[in-house]
Design a protein around this motif. Structure first.
Motif, mmCIF file in Angstrom:
data_model
loop_
_atom_site.group_PDB
_atom_site.id
_atom_site.type_symbol
_atom_site.label_atom_id
_atom_site.label_comp_id
_atom_site.label_asym_id
_atom_site.label_seq_id
_atom_site.Cartn_x
_atom_site.Cartn_y
_atom_site.Cartn_z
ATOM 1 N N VAL A 123 0.844 -1.199 0.000
ATOM 2 C CA VAL A 123 0.000 0.000 0.000
ATOM 3 C C VAL A 123 0.875 1.244 0.000
ATOM 4 O O VAL A 123 1.722 1.420 0.872
ATOM 5 C CB VAL A 123 -0.912 0.034 1.252
ATOM 6 N N LEU A 124 0.674 2.089 -1.000
ATOM 7 C CA LEU A 124 1.420 3.349 -1.067
ATOM 8 C C LEU A 124 0.424 4.496 -1.159
ATOM 9 O O LEU A 124 -0.767 4.287 -1.381
ATOM 10 C CB LEU A 124 2.353 3.343 -2.288
ATOM 11 N N VAL A 125 0.937 5.697 -0.964
ATOM 12 C CA VAL A 125 0.063 6.874 -1.043
ATOM 13 C C VAL A 125 0.664 7.892 -2.005
ATOM 14 O O VAL A 125 1.858 7.854 -2.274
ATOM 15 C CB VAL A 125 -0.132 7.524 0.350
ATOM 16 N N PRO A 126 -0.175 8.782 -2.547
ATOM 17 C CA PRO A 126 0.323 9.762 -3.513
ATOM 18 C C PRO A 126 1.128 10.871 -2.848
ATOM 19 O O PRO A 126 0.660 11.980 -2.714
ATOM 20 C CB PRO A 126 -0.947 10.352 -4.150
ATOM 21 N N GLU A 127 2.310 10.528 -2.430
ATOM 22 C CA GLU A 127 3.197 11.562 -1.909
ATOM 23 C C GLU A 127 4.424 11.531 -2.780
ATOM 24 O O GLU A 127 4.831 10.475 -3.234
ATOM 25 C CB GLU A 127 3.581 11.269 -0.462
ATOM 26 N N SER A 128 5.001 12.702 -2.995
ATOM 27 C CA SER A 128 6.124 12.729 -3.934
ATOM 28 C C SER A 128 7.238 11.827 -3.419
ATOM 29 O O SER A 128 7.580 11.848 -2.241
ATOM 30 C CB SER A 128 6.628 14.155 -4.116
ATOM 31 N N GLY A 129 7.730 10.998 -4.318
ATOM 32 C CA GLY A 129 8.842 10.122 -3.973
ATOM 33 C C GLY A 129 8.444 8.856 -3.231
ATOM 34 O O GLY A 129 9.307 8.082 -2.842
ATOM 35 N N ASP A 130 7.175 8.632 -3.041
ATOM 36 C CA ASP A 130 6.752 7.435 -2.315
ATOM 37 C C ASP A 130 7.178 6.151 -3.035
ATOM 38 O O ASP A 130 7.620 5.202 -2.395
ATOM 39 C CB ASP A 130 5.231 7.443 -2.103
ATOM 40 N N PHE A 190 -0.353 -3.876 -6.020
ATOM 41 C CA PHE A 190 -0.016 -2.555 -5.487
ATOM 42 C C PHE A 190 -1.273 -1.710 -5.358
ATOM 43 O O PHE A 190 -2.073 -1.638 -6.282
ATOM 44 C CB PHE A 190 1.023 -1.870 -6.373
ATOM 45 N N VAL A 191 -1.416 -1.119 -4.178
ATOM 46 C CA VAL A 191 -2.565 -0.260 -3.941
ATOM 47 C C VAL A 191 -2.072 1.166 -3.776
ATOM 48 O O VAL A 191 -1.151 1.420 -3.006
ATOM 49 C CB VAL A 191 -3.327 -0.711 -2.668
ATOM 50 N N LEU A 192 -2.644 2.054 -4.547
ATOM 51 C CA LEU A 192 -2.386 3.469 -4.314
ATOM 52 C C LEU A 192 -3.591 4.008 -3.558
ATOM 53 O O LEU A 192 -4.618 4.320 -4.142
ATOM 54 C CB LEU A 192 -2.187 4.206 -5.640
ATOM 55 N N ASN A 193 -3.423 4.033 -2.227
ATOM 56 C CA ASN A 193 -4.524 4.483 -1.385
ATOM 57 C C ASN A 193 -4.498 6.008 -1.289
ATOM 58 O O ASN A 193 -3.557 6.642 -1.741
ATOM 59 C CB ASN A 193 -4.422 3.836 0.002
ATOM 60 N N LYS A 194 -5.502 6.565 -0.689
ATOM 61 C CA LYS A 194 -5.661 8.020 -0.574
ATOM 62 C C LYS A 194 -5.690 8.652 -1.968
ATOM 63 O O LYS A 194 -5.099 9.702 -2.213
ATOM 64 C CB LYS A 194 -4.551 8.639 0.283
ATOM 65 N N SER A 195 -6.349 7.962 -2.871
ATOM 66 C CA SER A 195 -6.465 8.484 -4.227
ATOM 67 C C SER A 195 -7.410 9.675 -4.302
ATOM 68 O O SER A 195 -7.667 10.209 -5.380
ATOM 69 C CB SER A 195 -6.911 7.372 -5.187
ATOM 70 N N ASP A 196 -7.926 10.088 -3.155
ATOM 71 C CA ASP A 196 -8.687 11.340 -3.107
ATOM 72 C C ASP A 196 -7.747 12.540 -3.043
ATOM 73 O O ASP A 196 -8.185 13.684 -3.182
ATOM 74 C CB ASP A 196 -9.650 11.330 -1.910
ATOM 75 N N HIS A 197 -6.463 12.282 -2.834
ATOM 76 C CA HIS A 197 -5.500 13.390 -2.810
ATOM 77 C C HIS A 197 -5.227 13.908 -4.215
ATOM 78 O O HIS A 197 -5.321 13.162 -5.187
ATOM 79 C CB HIS A 197 -4.196 12.944 -2.143
ATOM 80 N N GLN A 223 -0.852 11.601 -10.921
ATOM 81 C CA GLN A 223 0.586 11.620 -11.224
ATOM 82 C C GLN A 223 1.303 10.475 -10.516
ATOM 83 O O GLN A 223 2.143 9.791 -11.104
ATOM 84 C CB GLN A 223 1.168 12.963 -10.787
ATOM 85 N N ALA A 224 0.942 10.267 -9.256
ATOM 86 C CA ALA A 224 1.556 9.181 -8.481
ATOM 87 C C ALA A 224 1.229 7.826 -9.109
ATOM 88 O O ALA A 224 2.070 6.922 -9.142
ATOM 89 C CB ALA A 224 1.064 9.222 -7.040
ATOM 90 N N TYR A 225 0.012 7.707 -9.634
ATOM 91 C CA TYR A 225 -0.413 6.470 -10.283
ATOM 92 C C TYR A 225 0.470 6.173 -11.495
ATOM 93 O O TYR A 225 0.950 5.048 -11.676
ATOM 94 C CB TYR A 225 -1.879 6.585 -10.700
ATOM 95 N N THR A 270 -7.339 3.316 -4.566
ATOM 96 C CA THR A 270 -8.410 3.193 -3.565
ATOM 97 C C THR A 270 -8.537 4.458 -2.707
ATOM 98 O O THR A 270 -7.605 5.259 -2.610
ATOM 99 C CB THR A 270 -8.139 2.018 -2.591
ATOM 100 N N VAL A 271 -9.698 4.601 -2.123
ATOM 101 C CA VAL A 271 -9.908 5.550 -1.032
ATOM 102 C C VAL A 271 -10.497 4.696 0.086
ATOM 103 O O VAL A 271 -11.694 4.415 0.109
ATOM 104 C CB VAL A 271 -10.874 6.685 -1.425
ATOM 105 N N ALA A 272 -9.622 4.235 0.954
ATOM 106 C CA ALA A 272 -9.988 3.154 1.880
ATOM 107 C C ALA A 272 -11.192 3.488 2.753
ATOM 108 O O ALA A 272 -12.113 2.681 2.871
ATOM 109 C CB ALA A 272 -8.799 2.779 2.751
ATOM 110 N N HIS A 273 -11.200 4.667 3.353
ATOM 111 C CA HIS A 273 -12.272 4.953 4.310
ATOM 112 C C HIS A 273 -13.623 5.147 3.631
ATOM 113 O O HIS A 273 -14.657 5.162 4.287
ATOM 114 C CB HIS A 273 -11.909 6.134 5.220
ATOM 115 N N GLU A 274 -13.610 5.310 2.297
ATOM 116 C CA GLU A 274 -14.892 5.380 1.581
ATOM 117 C C GLU A 274 -15.164 4.084 0.807
ATOM 118 O O GLU A 274 -16.101 4.020 0.013
ATOM 119 C CB GLU A 274 -14.872 6.562 0.606
#
Ligand SMILES: Nc1nc2c(ncn2[C@@H]2O[C@H](COP(=O)(O)OP(=O)(O)O)[C@@H](O)[C@H]2O)c(=O)[nH]1
Ligand SMILES: [Mg+2]
Length: 313
Positions: A161-168, A184-191, A196-198, A221-225
């Motif tokens: 699980v990764l998140v859209p932060e630069s350099g993640d 691979f999950v790119l969570n917090k895709s509401d950001h 770009q991170a994708y 994904t947006v896990a909490h939703e």
């Protein structure tokens, strides 16, 4: 206790896991009694940086597996938190939606004080859950450090699980996460920089990684939703089907057994070797080496034959 365990008593399951965690001798005894009942529950490892949303995702996955009438065990490991720490409590809250469900068993484990390797203890705890009859076992660990990687690597399917932060993606590469991920999950895709991170993550993956015929995918994904969860469940299912074909699952299990047997064997050799006598001799030989009275090879030879050495000392 065993009969209550096999009749599905959750309190006994909890106690068995504690025993496996806390006492090596008891742990071996417990496992001696249950090993034939370890049926091969589907083991899913989830890893990634702290705060990526792993526990939130696990909570959703558990609900989805429950909808399929599968029973689920969760082992959440957080190296940053001692037993009384806030993170474990946080995990409990984040996984709260399944807490009252008798088909779900959630266990938090701290890394401190685990007997001879966290990966080892975790696998044994997973075996206990497996023998108890749980269908799916999810292992959550923070993706830092070798022992955490060892834990998830022992799973059938590894989700990073990764998140859209630069350099993640780059951080994840450095941490060795790319090598072990099946999904691979790119969570917090509401950001906002999710797209770009994708792209970044997809291109990193397409360049370097992939296991055999399996196609690595990035699921947003947006896990909490619960957004993207259906797609993630489909991907998990495809990976399971992929593993089930061509004996891949069995090969994986063989590798797992080989690793574990080796670790157990090496630990036994080590503990048998270091008798009090040898510990004393060791210090004596250090002095002798310092005084150049003996070579390293001689010292080692004598340490292997302490009876012989006794006579000569
Ligand atoms: N904006 C946003 N926040 C999320 C998402 N998933 C989880 N979170 C939040 O991120 C925080 C960390 O989540 P948690 O599941 O504990 O992360 P873990 O450390 O990886 O287990 C919590 O406050 C979650 O509510 C998401 O998709 N989008
Ligand atoms: Mg967590």
């Amino acid at each position: 206790m065993l009969s209550r365990f096999f009749s599905g008593n959750r309190a006994v399951l909890a106690r068995m896991i504690s025993r496996v965690e806390n006492d090596r001798a008891v742990s071996d005894k417990v496992l001696d009694h249950i090993f034939q009942q370890v049926k091969g529950a589907y083991r899913i490892g989830i890893t990634g940086p702290p705060g990526a949303g792993k526990s939130t995702l696990v909570d959703r996955l558990v609900s989805d597996f429950r909808k399929q009438e599968k029973t689920v065990g969760v082992i959440a490991i957080d190296p940053t938190s001692p037993f009384t720490g806030g993170a474990l409590l946080g995990d409990r809250i984040r996984m709260a939606s399944n807490l009252g469900d008798p088909g779900v068993f959630i266990r938090s484990m701290a890394t401190r004080g685990s007997l001879g390797g966290l990966a080892h203890t975790t696998q044994e705890a997973a075996d206990v859950m497996d023998a108890f009859g749980l269908d799916v076992i999810i292992l959550e660990t923070v993706g830092v450090g070798q022992s955490e990687l060892d834990i998830v690597e022992a799973a059938d399917t590894v989700i990073v699980v990764l998140v859209p932060e630069s350099g993640d993606s780059i951080q994840a590469m450095k941490a060795g996460l790319m090598e072990i991920g099946d999904i691979f999950v790119l969570n917090k895709s509401d950001h906002e920089n999710a797209d770009q991170a994708y792209m970044e993550l997809s291109s990193v993956l397409s360049l370097k990684y992939g296991h055999g015929q399996w196609n690595l995918k990035v699921i947003q994904t947006v896990a909490h939703e619960a957004k993207g969860l259906d797609e993630l469940m489909r991907e998990i299912r495809s990976h399971w089907e992929y593993l089930s074909g061509n004996g891949k699952l069995e090969r994986k299990q063989r590798d797992r057994i080989r690793k574990r047997l080796k670790i157990k064997l090496e630990r036994k050799l080590k503990s048998d070797f270091w008798t009090e006598n040898r510990k004393d001799l060791f210090e004596i030989f250090v002095t002798r080496l310092l005084n150049k009275e003996i070579s390293y090879a001689e010292a080692i030879k004598k340490l292997f034959e302490p009876e012989l050495t006794d006579k000569k000392l």
